[in-house]
Design a protein around this motif. Structure first.
Motif, PDB file in Angstrom:
ATOM      1  N   PHE A 196      -6.257   6.049  -9.042  1.00  0.00           N
ATOM      2  CA  PHE A 196      -5.154   5.288  -9.149  1.00  0.00           C
ATOM      3  C   PHE A 196      -4.805   4.360  -8.135  1.00  0.00           C
ATOM      4  N   ILE A 197      -4.751   4.986  -6.869  1.00  0.00           N
ATOM      5  CA  ILE A 197      -4.426   4.046  -5.749  1.00  0.00           C
ATOM      6  C   ILE A 197      -5.442   3.042  -5.396  1.00  0.00           C
ATOM      7  N   MET A 198      -7.025   3.277  -5.799  1.00  0.00           N
ATOM      8  CA  MET A 198      -7.949   2.344  -5.526  1.00  0.00           C
ATOM      9  C   MET A 198      -7.650   1.150  -6.605  1.00  0.00           C
ATOM     10  N   ASP A 199      -7.338   1.660  -7.968  1.00  0.00           N
ATOM     11  CA  ASP A 199      -7.158   0.605  -9.031  1.00  0.00           C
ATOM     12  C   ASP A 199      -6.133  -0.326  -8.752  1.00  0.00           C
ATOM     13  N   PHE A 200      -4.969   0.211  -8.418  1.00  0.00           N
ATOM     14  CA  PHE A 200      -3.519  -0.551  -8.048  1.00  0.00           C
ATOM     15  C   PHE A 200      -3.808  -1.430  -6.738  1.00  0.00           C
ATOM     16  N   ALA A 216       1.733   7.003  -6.647  1.00  0.00           N
ATOM     17  CA  ALA A 216       0.763   8.127  -6.926  1.00  0.00           C
ATOM     18  C   ALA A 216       1.291   9.278  -6.745  1.00  0.00           C
ATOM     19  N   ARG A 217       2.098   9.513  -5.829  1.00  0.00           N
ATOM     20  CA  ARG A 217       3.124  10.847  -5.250  1.00  0.00           C
ATOM     21  C   ARG A 217       3.852  11.140  -6.514  1.00  0.00           C
ATOM     22  N   GLY A 218       4.352  10.225  -7.312  1.00  0.00           N
ATOM     23  CA  GLY A 218       5.571  10.414  -8.194  1.00  0.00           C
ATOM     24  C   GLY A 218       4.713  10.882  -9.376  1.00  0.00           C
ATOM     25  N   ARG A 219       3.406  10.688  -9.530  1.00  0.00           N
ATOM     26  CA  ARG A 219       2.713  10.969 -10.807  1.00  0.00           C
ATOM     27  C   ARG A 219       1.932  12.286 -10.643  1.00  0.00           C
ATOM     28  N   TRP A 220       1.321  12.555  -9.448  1.00  0.00           N
ATOM     29  CA  TRP A 220       0.523  13.750  -9.324  1.00  0.00           C
ATOM     30  C   TRP A 220       0.688  14.459  -8.187  1.00  0.00           C
ATOM     31  N   ASP A 221       0.529  15.976  -7.863  1.00  0.00           N
ATOM     32  CA  ASP A 221       0.666  16.791  -6.889  1.00  0.00           C
ATOM     33  C   ASP A 221      -0.149  16.585  -5.732  1.00  0.00           C
ATOM     34  N   VAL A 222       0.520  15.660  -4.889  1.00  0.00           N
ATOM     35  CA  VAL A 222      -0.262  14.875  -3.570  1.00  0.00           C
ATOM     36  C   VAL A 222       0.375  15.507  -2.382  1.00  0.00           C
ATOM     37  N   LEU A 223      -0.411  16.339  -1.813  1.00  0.00           N
ATOM     38  CA  LEU A 223      -0.027  17.051  -0.629  1.00  0.00           C
ATOM     39  C   LEU A 223       0.103  15.954   0.831  1.00  0.00           C
ATOM     40  N   LEU A 267       0.827  -1.168  -0.057  1.00  0.00           N
ATOM     41  CA  LEU A 267       0.119   0.053  -0.090  1.00  0.00           C
ATOM     42  C   LEU A 267       0.770   1.390  -0.130  1.00  0.00           C
ATOM     43  N   ALA A 268       1.857   1.128   0.845  1.00  0.00           N
ATOM     44  CA  ALA A 268       2.961   2.512   0.881  1.00  0.00           C
ATOM     45  C   ALA A 268       3.399   2.710  -0.632  1.00  0.00           C
ATOM     46  N   GLU A 269       3.899   1.631  -1.288  1.00  0.00           N
ATOM     47  CA  GLU A 269       4.212   1.660  -2.541  1.00  0.00           C
ATOM     48  C   GLU A 269       3.513   2.306  -3.644  1.00  0.00           C
ATOM     49  N   ILE A 270       2.262   1.897  -3.216  1.00  0.00           N
ATOM     50  CA  ILE A 270       1.274   2.546  -4.479  1.00  0.00           C
ATOM     51  C   ILE A 270       0.988   4.011  -4.042  1.00  0.00           C
ATOM     52  N   ALA A 300      -6.205  15.287  -7.219  1.00  0.00           N
ATOM     53  CA  ALA A 300      -6.727  14.490  -6.147  1.00  0.00           C
ATOM     54  C   ALA A 300      -7.643  13.450  -6.567  1.00  0.00           C
ATOM     55  N   PHE A 301      -8.579  13.802  -7.885  1.00  0.00           N
ATOM     56  CA  PHE A 301      -9.237  12.612  -8.077  1.00  0.00           C
ATOM     57  C   PHE A 301      -8.252  11.427  -8.931  1.00  0.00           C
ATOM     58  N   ALA A 302      -7.383  12.068  -9.954  1.00  0.00           N
ATOM     59  CA  ALA A 302      -6.554  11.017 -10.392  1.00  0.00           C
ATOM     60  C   ALA A 302      -5.785  10.049  -9.576  1.00  0.00           C
TER      61      ALA A 302
END
Lengths: 83, 150, 150, 83
Positions: B111-115, B68-75, B61-64, B105-107
């Protein structure tokens, strides 16, 4: 030694959740270990028949050509269904 | 970032409040909660057991989340997955993603759910009137994860 | 379905609980909360005022929800938009969509937000250190709404 | 009579939020009403200069060729920025 774990339907079919196995000679990757285990016959044929069998080495998803070394933790399981 | 695998329930409102506490740079909070449904493939479900691979689950889960943080602007992000016995209507999984903008935020949340659905080592066993059965993986989940391929 | 335009705050957890109460057919709850950020285009924001078109706002939100119901399997949905004076960190908008499956919930929730952003008659005025200014519409919001064209 | 509403930056530029207007003769659609109002000159030129001006007739988003009839509620405003 290898630590081998089994999960979900596969754990039930094999009637065990884990085993310790002395690293068999001539086993260099996950696919070879898999064939070795299936060759035990009996309930172990379930390991060969599991549809879309998944595996992990040292808690990372791994393909059947992933190399194995003594001391590794290996896991076999059906496709995941959480979430 | 927070990842938890737990038998106890979670509280969506409290998790979102924890993420937002003391900061005013968040413009978008996208969240998802998955719940146990009372029916699946036509059979009524009375109970569900969630098995997992201790040790690997939180790591995956941490890797997923990291992907996501690598692909989108996640705060910030929180992922909680329950294990053990659950019944219809119970919460199973929570994903919250905070970002400056809603598209990220949506993406990242989806993404996290799909992975998680295709990579995190959880397995569901349903108890129906015809006995227990392990849930089959759905091809649609693989398709959902494939759509994020670069 | 619930649509509300209000000056008071909302509670994400309570809105989700209200949707799920007494039913066990929901498998997925996707939600979104938009918040006032402390900065925009480089300027610090001390306060924000949300103006709207009374009468048209709730009607347009209800129409957007109806469009989402026509496209996806939506079991229930809630949309709340605040008006009046807000400050950084305050909630602005909430969208919750309940569905049997997560793909429908995510898509309908993001669709409602994208259409709300381009169709619902709300206007933001920010108070910055250089005085008040009406927020300019962003082209990226039009692009986001365009992606849902059939 | 037409009821005409103005919102946000346009409301401020025109220094009014609404007006009642006897249906002018020869006005059959929104674009013609818009031209009629801009032709008042002075602050009303703001109505002609608003970038991407939006409008609604009877609380529904409407294009400039939308037909108008006596009794309609018309609104002019800049692109929306809620959410």
């Amino acid at each position: 030694m290898l630590k081998i774990l089994y999960f979900a339907g596969l754990r039930e079919a094999l009637d065990r959740s884990s085993e310790q196995l002395a690293m068999p000679s001539g086993i260099g990757n996950l696919g070879q270990l898999h064939a070795h285990l299936v060759a035990r016959g009996g309930v172990w044929e379930a390991l060969g028949k599991t549809k879309n069998l998944r595996a992990a080495v040292n808690q990372e998803m791994a393909a059947m050509d992933a190399p194995l070394k003594d001391g590794d933790e290996v896991a076999f399981f059906p496709p995941v269904t959480g979430g | 970032m927070k990842v938890s695998v737990q038998s106890g329930d979670f509280d969506l409102g409290a998790e979102c409040a924890a993420i937002g506490r003391g900061r005013t740079d968040i413009g978008a909070l996208a969240s998802f909660v998955g719940l146990v449904r009372d029916a699946s493939d036509g059979a009524g479900i009375s109970r569900m057991t969630l098995e997992h691979y201790p040790g690997m689950t939180e790591k995956s889960l941490a890797e997923i989340v990291e992907q996501a943080r690598g692909r989108w602007d996640v705060l910030d992000a929180t992922v909680i997955h329950r294990i053990g016995e659950l019944k219809p209507g119970d919460n199973i999984v929570l994903v919250v993603v905070a970002s400056a903008h809603r598209g990220d935020a949506f993406a990242a949340c989806e993404f996290i759910m799909d992975f998680l659905k295709t990579r995190a080592p959880f397995w569901k066993k349903e108890e129906t009137s015809e006995g227990g059965r392990w849930v089959d993986a759905r091809e649609s989940d693989d398709v959902a994860a494939e759509k994020w391929k670069d």
